[in-house]
Scaffold this active site. Structure first.
Site, PDB file in Angstrom:
ATOM      1  N   ARG A 179       5.962  31.882  81.974  1.00  0.00           N
ATOM      2  CA  ARG A 179       4.977  31.884  83.060  1.00  0.00           C
ATOM      3  C   ARG A 179       5.670  31.972  84.424  1.00  0.00           C
ATOM      4  O   ARG A 179       6.485  31.112  84.782  1.00  0.00           O
ATOM      5  CB  ARG A 179       4.147  30.596  82.990  1.00  0.00           C
ATOM      6  CG  ARG A 179       3.162  30.404  84.118  1.00  0.00           C
ATOM      7  CD  ARG A 179       2.071  31.439  84.102  1.00  0.00           C
ATOM      8  NE  ARG A 179       0.986  31.100  85.011  1.00  0.00           N
ATOM      9  CZ  ARG A 179       0.121  31.994  85.457  1.00  0.00           C
ATOM     10  NH1 ARG A 179       0.217  33.275  85.100  1.00  0.00           N
ATOM     11  NH2 ARG A 179      -0.848  31.613  86.259  1.00  0.00           N
ATOM     12  N   GLN A 216      -1.247  20.742  79.737  1.00  0.00           N
ATOM     13  CA  GLN A 216      -0.951  20.783  81.178  1.00  0.00           C
ATOM     14  C   GLN A 216      -0.049  21.981  81.508  1.00  0.00           C
ATOM     15  O   GLN A 216      -0.269  22.677  82.502  1.00  0.00           O
ATOM     16  CB  GLN A 216      -0.282  19.456  81.586  1.00  0.00           C
ATOM     17  CG  GLN A 216      -0.296  19.173  83.069  1.00  0.00           C
ATOM     18  CD  GLN A 216      -1.694  18.812  83.588  1.00  0.00           C
ATOM     19  OE1 GLN A 216      -2.617  18.631  82.821  1.00  0.00           O
ATOM     20  NE2 GLN A 216      -1.829  18.752  84.893  1.00  0.00           N
ATOM     21  N   LEU A 272     -14.237   4.788  51.502  1.00  0.00           N
ATOM     22  CA  LEU A 272     -13.965   3.377  51.797  1.00  0.00           C
ATOM     23  C   LEU A 272     -14.866   2.877  52.933  1.00  0.00           C
ATOM     24  O   LEU A 272     -15.497   1.832  52.823  1.00  0.00           O
ATOM     25  CB  LEU A 272     -12.478   3.241  52.190  1.00  0.00           C
ATOM     26  CG  LEU A 272     -11.922   1.854  52.444  1.00  0.00           C
ATOM     27  CD1 LEU A 272     -11.886   1.037  51.152  1.00  0.00           C
ATOM     28  CD2 LEU A 272     -10.485   1.946  52.999  1.00  0.00           C
ATOM     29  N   GLU A 330      -4.916   0.091  66.951  1.00  0.00           N
ATOM     30  CA  GLU A 330      -4.950  -1.370  67.134  1.00  0.00           C
ATOM     31  C   GLU A 330      -4.750  -2.091  65.796  1.00  0.00           C
ATOM     32  O   GLU A 330      -4.137  -3.165  65.733  1.00  0.00           O
ATOM     33  CB  GLU A 330      -6.286  -1.793  67.760  1.00  0.00           C
ATOM     34  CG  GLU A 330      -6.465  -1.375  69.207  1.00  0.00           C
ATOM     35  CD  GLU A 330      -6.852   0.096  69.387  1.00  0.00           C
ATOM     36  OE1 GLU A 330      -6.960   0.835  68.375  1.00  0.00           O
ATOM     37  OE2 GLU A 330      -7.035   0.510  70.541  1.00  0.00           O
ATOM     38  N   GLU A 333      -7.816   6.056  58.870  1.00  0.00           N
ATOM     39  CA  GLU A 333      -6.800   5.355  58.060  1.00  0.00           C
ATOM     40  C   GLU A 333      -6.151   4.216  58.847  1.00  0.00           C
ATOM     41  O   GLU A 333      -4.954   3.978  58.757  1.00  0.00           O
ATOM     42  CB  GLU A 333      -5.767   6.342  57.493  1.00  0.00           C
ATOM     43  CG  GLU A 333      -6.410   7.248  56.454  1.00  0.00           C
ATOM     44  CD  GLU A 333      -5.442   8.086  55.665  1.00  0.00           C
ATOM     45  OE1 GLU A 333      -4.382   7.579  55.287  1.00  0.00           O
ATOM     46  OE2 GLU A 333      -5.769   9.257  55.411  1.00  0.00           O
TER      47      GLU A 333
END
Ligand SMILES: Cc1cc2nc3c(=O)[nH]c(=O)nc-3n(C[C@H](O)[C@H](O)[C@H](O)COP(=O)(O)OP(=O)(O)OC[C@H]3O[C@@H](n4cnc5c(N)ncnc54)[C@H](O)[C@@H]3O)c2cc1C
Length: 394
Positions: A278, A346, A137, A377, A373
């Site tokens: 951790r 992070q 397209l 916006e 696609e």
């Protein structure tokens, strides 16, 4: 899996789904665990072809094809099934999700608007993973502004002759055929576009450039220089191409949102695993309230995305128009997944940006979903305009 065994808090237990979807979700999860633990990324074309073949052999590609007579799983494309497949594959491998998605997107216009002969010729091979499909397209000067497309298809006797370019075409270079949208000029703008199926070996069609992106997938710019196709290769009627493209996107746009959701779910799982293991400052990362807030925000984003994705998919499966709902789902789920994945990076600290770690790969995978696609916006405009239209008609 019987529905009685399902935890009612699991998203798959929500009323958007039927038991067949629950069985499908369990089946694809088990398959993905077995087959997608080590997807090679050294030769992307070969990896993609192999994945399509494997997905076809396992029967998963049938869900993206409409019509049991043509190898499809059902008479129409089951949007919820496609979404669940993409969500699950995306959790395990971005490339596997891409391979499945492109078979559906690339052949969707044939399922929706093809003649019996066109469907019989292309769809069974797509469903079996024997022919690779692509959806062409976008053009260098017509991306978000699709109606500005310039690629021309000129009628000449029993043929159409195509001249111009398409770019950013997924599966470009490895596809066996391309569904190409071209200007036939019945009317200005969107009403002067038609859709054609163009075989990859058509003289005059060439791969002008292969394009590398941050999450490598087969991608190319195509050049059409006097490429001749039979009139019988047109999908639908002259001037209907834009409508066919939008109907195809109504299904697959929701599935882009589902893939985003899958990436986000994997990121939360990775974030939780790191937070729970951790050690730092004499504690575990997950002991800190800042970490708990981060994980909570990730979960909230995921659940809100899931609700929007499943609503759009369910509504389409009821035969309703979902332009607004699909736009909301894609917008929220892709933007939300980017935030969730960033939070997971992070949590992983330095390892979060180390090449090859799961969260680093997710960080690269998600980015393009906010653009293709229909960029975010564009989705915002679709929703805003639809609201105003509904208000004017109230
Ligand atoms: C990895 C990848 C795979 C793709 N695969 C395919 C494919 O298989 N087939 C295909 O046809 N195309 C494909 N595309 C193309 C994709 O659909 C386009 O990139 C997309 O539509 C945006 O077009 P563009 O790149 O020309 O950006 P532009 O149209 O130049 O837009 C640039 C930016 O402008 C902003 N914008 C857009 N509209 C507005 C507005 N009205 N107001 C304010 N801001 C706005 C958005 O942020 C947008 O990202 C792919 C793209 C990528 C990156």
């Amino acid at each position: 899996m019987a529905s009685a065994e399902i935890n009612p808090h699991d998203a798959i237990a929500w009323p958007f789904f039927e038991d067949r979807h629950r069985a499908l979700a369990a089946g694809i999860e088990a398959w993905a665990r077995e087959h997608l633990a080590h997807v090679p990324h050294d030769d992307i074309d070969a990896a993609c072809r192999a994945l399509v073949r494997k997905l076809g052999e396992a029967g998963w590609l049938r869900y993206g094809v409409g019509g049991t007579a043509y190898g499809g799983h059902g008479d129409t494309i089951d949007t919820r099934a496609v979404c669940l497949l993409r969500e699950t594959l995306a959790k395990h491998s971005g490339l596997a999700d891409f391979a499945l998605a492109m078979q559906g997107l690339g052949s969707g216009a044939i399922s929706l608007a093809g003649t019996d002969a066109q469907k019989s010729h292309y769809l069974p091979r797509v469903a079996r993973g024997e022919a690779l499909a692509a959806f062409a397209l976008s053009e260098p000067d017509a991306g978000s502004d699709v109606a500005a497309m310039a690629l021309a298809a000129r009628a000449e006797g029993d043929d159409y002759v195509l001249d111009g370019e398409k770019t950013w075409i997924s599966n470009g270079g490895i596809a066996d055929f391309y569904v190409v949208f071209a200007r036939t000029g019945e009317a200005p703008g969107a009403r002067g576009i038609s859709a054609f199926v163009v075989d990859a070996d058509t003289p005059g069609l060439e791969i002008a450039e292969r394009i590398d992106v941050i999450a490598p997938h087969p991608l190319a710019r195509l050049r059409f220089a006097g490429a001749r196709v039979k009139r019988s290769q047109m999908l639908g009627v002259p001037g209907e191409g834009f409508k066919i493209a939008m109907r195809t996107l109504d299904i697959f746009r929701t599935s882009v949102a589902a893939a985003s959701l899958g990436f986000a779910r994997r990121a939360l799982a990775e974030g939780l695993a790191r937070a729970a293991s951790r050690k730092m400052f004499g504690h575990t990362l997950g002991d800190f309230q800042l970490t708990q807030a981060k994980l909570a925000q990730m979960a909230l984003t995921i659940d809100s995305s899931a609700l929007l994705v499943y609503r759009a998919a369910w509504l389409r499966d009821q035969g309703e128009s979902v332009t607004r709902e699909a736009a909301m789902a894609k917008w929220h789920a892709s933007e939300g997944a980017q935030q969730v994945i960033d939070a997971a990076v992070q949590l992983w600290g330095g390892m979060g940006v180390q090449s090859g770690t799961a969260v680093e790969m997710l960080y690269r995978e998600i980015r393009a979903l906010r653009i293709y696609e229909g960029a975010t916006e564009v989705q915002q405009l679709i929703v805003g305009r639809d609201l105003l239209k509904a208000h004017a008609g109230a």
